[in-house]
Design a protein around this motif. Structure first.
Motif, PDB file in Angstrom:
ATOM      1  N   PRO A 139     -46.741  30.262 -17.282  1.00 31.85           N
ATOM      2  CA  PRO A 139     -47.094  30.036 -18.694  1.00 31.85           C
ATOM      3  C   PRO A 139     -48.208  29.012 -18.905  1.00 31.85           C
ATOM      4  O   PRO A 139     -47.978  27.905 -19.409  1.00 31.85           O
ATOM      5  CB  PRO A 139     -45.767  29.549 -19.282  1.00 31.85           C
ATOM      6  N   HIS A 140     -49.412  29.379 -18.505  1.00 28.29           N
ATOM      7  CA  HIS A 140     -50.553  28.488 -18.640  1.00 28.29           C
ATOM      8  C   HIS A 140     -51.812  29.291 -18.954  1.00 28.29           C
ATOM      9  O   HIS A 140     -51.867  30.500 -18.708  1.00 28.29           O
ATOM     10  CB  HIS A 140     -50.781  27.690 -17.349  1.00 28.29           C
ATOM     11  N   THR A 141     -52.842  28.611 -19.455  1.00 31.51           N
ATOM     12  CA  THR A 141     -54.140  29.253 -19.636  1.00 31.51           C
ATOM     13  C   THR A 141     -54.895  29.144 -18.309  1.00 31.51           C
ATOM     14  O   THR A 141     -55.004  28.062 -17.729  1.00 31.51           O
ATOM     15  CB  THR A 141     -54.959  28.582 -20.753  1.00 31.51           C
ATOM     16  N   VAL A 142     -55.403  30.273 -17.846  1.00 32.88           N
ATOM     17  CA  VAL A 142     -56.017  30.347 -16.521  1.00 32.88           C
ATOM     18  C   VAL A 142     -57.346  31.091 -16.611  1.00 32.88           C
ATOM     19  O   VAL A 142     -57.483  32.056 -17.365  1.00 32.88           O
ATOM     20  CB  VAL A 142     -55.091  31.092 -15.531  1.00 32.88           C
ATOM     21  N   THR A 143     -58.315  30.644 -15.829  1.00 30.97           N
ATOM     22  CA  THR A 143     -59.551  31.408 -15.673  1.00 30.97           C
ATOM     23  C   THR A 143     -59.684  31.773 -14.207  1.00 30.97           C
ATOM     24  O   THR A 143     -59.178  31.069 -13.322  1.00 30.97           O
ATOM     25  CB  THR A 143     -60.780  30.628 -16.171  1.00 30.97           C
ATOM     26  N   TYR A 144     -60.343  32.886 -13.941  1.00 29.44           N
ATOM     27  CA  TYR A 144     -60.446  33.407 -12.572  1.00 29.44           C
ATOM     28  C   TYR A 144     -61.882  33.340 -12.074  1.00 29.44           C
ATOM     29  O   TYR A 144     -62.814  33.831 -12.722  1.00 29.44           O
ATOM     30  CB  TYR A 144     -59.949  34.858 -12.527  1.00 29.44           C
ATOM     31  N   HIS A 145     -62.068  32.703 -10.911  1.00 24.75           N
ATOM     32  CA  HIS A 145     -63.378  32.628 -10.269  1.00 24.75           C
ATOM     33  C   HIS A 145     -63.428  33.634  -9.120  1.00 24.75           C
ATOM     34  O   HIS A 145     -62.708  33.489  -8.134  1.00 24.75           O
ATOM     35  CB  HIS A 145     -63.626  31.220  -9.720  1.00 24.75           C
ATOM     36  N   PRO A 146     -64.256  34.689  -9.230  1.00 24.49           N
ATOM     37  CA  PRO A 146     -64.381  35.660  -8.142  1.00 24.49           C
ATOM     38  C   PRO A 146     -65.270  35.113  -7.031  1.00 24.49           C
ATOM     39  O   PRO A 146     -66.477  34.943  -7.209  1.00 24.49           O
ATOM     40  CB  PRO A 146     -65.031  36.874  -8.827  1.00 24.49           C
ATOM     41  N   THR A 147     -64.691  34.798  -5.896  1.00 23.86           N
ATOM     42  CA  THR A 147     -65.459  34.194  -4.806  1.00 23.86           C
ATOM     43  C   THR A 147     -66.430  35.198  -4.202  1.00 23.86           C
ATOM     44  O   THR A 147     -66.236  36.408  -4.276  1.00 23.86           O
ATOM     45  CB  THR A 147     -64.518  33.672  -3.709  1.00 23.86           C
ATOM     46  N   CYS A 148     -67.462  34.682  -3.578  1.00 24.57           N
ATOM     47  CA  CYS A 148     -68.553  35.534  -3.085  1.00 24.57           C
ATOM     48  C   CYS A 148     -68.097  36.589  -2.085  1.00 24.57           C
ATOM     49  O   CYS A 148     -68.485  37.755  -2.174  1.00 24.57           O
ATOM     50  CB  CYS A 148     -69.646  34.677  -2.468  1.00 24.57           C
ATOM     51  N   HIS A 149     -67.295  36.203  -1.101  1.00 22.32           N
ATOM     52  CA  HIS A 149     -66.858  37.181  -0.105  1.00 22.32           C
ATOM     53  C   HIS A 149     -65.984  38.273  -0.730  1.00 22.32           C
ATOM     54  O   HIS A 149     -66.111  39.447  -0.395  1.00 22.32           O
ATOM     55  CB  HIS A 149     -66.096  36.486   1.025  1.00 22.32           C
ATOM     56  N   GLY A 150     -65.107  37.869  -1.637  1.00 22.37           N
ATOM     57  CA  GLY A 150     -64.266  38.853  -2.300  1.00 22.37           C
ATOM     58  C   GLY A 150     -65.061  39.775  -3.195  1.00 22.37           C
ATOM     59  O   GLY A 150     -64.827  40.988  -3.246  1.00 22.37           O
ATOM     60  N   LEU A 151     -66.014  39.201  -3.895  1.00 24.36           N
ATOM     61  CA  LEU A 151     -66.816  39.965  -4.851  1.00 24.36           C
ATOM     62  C   LEU A 151     -67.834  40.860  -4.167  1.00 24.36           C
ATOM     63  O   LEU A 151     -67.937  42.052  -4.466  1.00 24.36           O
ATOM     64  CB  LEU A 151     -67.536  38.979  -5.781  1.00 24.36           C
ATOM     65  N   ARG A 152     -68.581  40.283  -3.220  1.00 24.35           N
ATOM     66  CA  ARG A 152     -69.737  40.983  -2.666  1.00 24.35           C
ATOM     67  C   ARG A 152     -69.466  41.706  -1.349  1.00 24.35           C
ATOM     68  O   ARG A 152     -70.080  42.742  -1.077  1.00 24.35           O
ATOM     69  CB  ARG A 152     -70.896  39.993  -2.489  1.00 24.35           C
ATOM     70  N   MET A 153     -68.586  41.180  -0.521  1.00 25.25           N
ATOM     71  CA  MET A 153     -68.354  41.799   0.786  1.00 25.25           C
ATOM     72  C   MET A 153     -67.127  42.704   0.806  1.00 25.25           C
ATOM     73  O   MET A 153     -67.143  43.758   1.431  1.00 25.25           O
ATOM     74  CB  MET A 153     -68.240  40.728   1.867  1.00 25.25           C
ATOM     75  N   LEU A 154     -66.070  42.305   0.107  1.00 28.38           N
ATOM     76  CA  LEU A 154     -64.863  43.134   0.086  1.00 28.38           C
ATOM     77  C   LEU A 154     -64.817  44.079  -1.103  1.00 28.38           C
ATOM     78  O   LEU A 154     -64.094  45.071  -1.080  1.00 28.38           O
ATOM     79  CB  LEU A 154     -63.608  42.254   0.078  1.00 28.38           C
ATOM     80  N   GLY A 155     -65.574  43.758  -2.149  1.00 32.02           N
ATOM     81  CA  GLY A 155     -65.536  44.604  -3.340  1.00 32.02           C
ATOM     82  C   GLY A 155     -64.163  44.621  -3.994  1.00 32.02           C
ATOM     83  O   GLY A 155     -63.659  45.680  -4.367  1.00 32.02           O
ATOM     84  N   LEU A 156     -63.558  43.445  -4.145  1.00 30.25           N
ATOM     85  CA  LEU A 156     -62.218  43.384  -4.735  1.00 30.25           C
ATOM     86  C   LEU A 156     -62.188  43.878  -6.170  1.00 30.25           C
ATOM     87  O   LEU A 156     -61.142  44.300  -6.665  1.00 30.25           O
ATOM     88  CB  LEU A 156     -61.684  41.945  -4.686  1.00 30.25           C
ATOM     89  N   GLY A 157     -63.321  43.811  -6.849  1.00 34.32           N
ATOM     90  CA  GLY A 157     -63.384  44.320  -8.218  1.00 34.32           C
ATOM     91  C   GLY A 157     -62.385  43.653  -9.136  1.00 34.32           C
ATOM     92  O   GLY A 157     -62.257  42.425  -9.145  1.00 34.32           O
ATOM     93  N   ASP A 158     -61.639  44.477  -9.878  1.00 37.81           N
ATOM     94  CA  ASP A 158     -60.715  43.917 -10.867  1.00 37.81           C
ATOM     95  C   ASP A 158     -59.296  43.768 -10.341  1.00 37.81           C
ATOM     96  O   ASP A 158     -58.384  43.475 -11.114  1.00 37.81           O
ATOM     97  CB  ASP A 158     -60.714  44.788 -12.132  1.00 37.81           C
ATOM     98  N   ARG A 159     -59.077  43.931  -9.052  1.00 38.37           N
ATOM     99  CA  ARG A 159     -57.712  43.827  -8.510  1.00 38.37           C
ATOM    100  C   ARG A 159     -57.058  42.487  -8.864  1.00 38.37           C
ATOM    101  O   ARG A 159     -55.923  42.475  -9.359  1.00 38.37           O
ATOM    102  CB  ARG A 159     -57.718  44.045  -7.004  1.00 38.37           C
TER     103      ARG A 159
END
Length: 254
Positions: A139-159
């Motif tokens: 129960p908190h306000t959270v923001t999500y930072h997509p890290t470079c390896h997850g975003l660009r190399m793994l293509g985690l997308g919106d998972r």
């Protein structure tokens, strides 16, 4: 299903709570989790610094440690990227060199044995287990930072976002300039400290603008950099790995 937890150096040394959170979460979802004690560094720091040949022994050790598991799961996108992207390249380069045939074959076998079984945590949850709601409560306000390896190399997308959106009580805030690097980059932060610090300041400014009281990511290395910057700035925003959010329940909020 038997999963081997690849905890990674950063988590083992600095953030053991993240590893415990992964075990708690996966066992809650009915997964048998093992921890091979023979595991060590995947070799990413050596490889990224140019010591490819010295990385080979760690690659062979990694493959041997996780032999026999159905899947290998880790709360680190950068280490998954190392295994899935760099291991095959190491094996290919070895085969092209004047090396004893058996050495090249061993490296090729090691890469082939771990690459298809290795998953970043959120990828495993969504793609292998087929779940978006893991029964978490945070129960908190959270923001999500997509890290470079997850975003660009793994293509985690919106998972990761899909998992966060199903967490009870969690209010997900948009992060301005989310896809911009936080400035850590492993050895980049050591070799280019001024640039790294400036990028970190830009990222923490965006985090503050989101209005969230916590920032999460899939890599504790990036959160370490972000968290250090937040602390120096006197911010009360809490850095937290997504595994610890997903492992939290109504009776046990981490």
């Amino acid at each position: 299903m038997r999963v081997g937890l690849f905890v990674t150096c950063v988590n083992d040394t600095l953030y053991p709570g993240t590893g415990r959170a992964v075990v708690s979460l996966l066992e809650r979802l009915g997964v048998e989790v093992g921890f091979p004690a023979a595991q060590s560094c995947c070799g990413q720091p050596l490889f990224n610094t140019g010591y490819r040949h010295r990385t080979e022994a760690l690659m062979l050790r990694h493959a041997a440690a996780f032999r026999g598991y159905d899947h290998i799961v880790t709360p680190s996108a950068s280490c998954v990227a190392m295994v899935r992207d760099a291991y095959p390249r190491i094996a290919t380069r070895a085969a092209a060199e004047s090396r004893p045939r058996r050495e090249a074959e061993e490296l090729a076998e090691a890469a082939a044995s771990v690459v298809p079984r290795t998953y970043e945590l959120t990828e495993f949850l969504v793609d292998v287990l087929g779940v978006s709601d893991v029964g978490a409560c945070f129960p908190h306000t959270v923001t999500y930072h997509p890290t470079c390896h997850g975003l660009r190399m793994l293509g985690l997308g919106d998972r990761p976002r899909r998992l966060l959106e199903h967490v009870k009580g969690l209010e997900l805030r948009e992060l301005p300039g989310a896809e911009e690097c936080c400035g850590f980059g492993g050895t980049f932060a050591v070799k280019n400290p001024a640039v790294s610090a400036a990028m970190g300041a830009d990222k923490t400014r965006a985090i503050e603008e989101s209005g969230a009281r916590a920032v999460c990511a899939v890599d504790n290395s990036c959160l370490m950099h972000i968290g250090g910057t937040l602390t120096r700035e006197g911010s009360s925003v809490r850095p937290i790995h997504i595994a610890e959010i997903l492992a939290s329940t109504e009776g046990n909020v981490l």
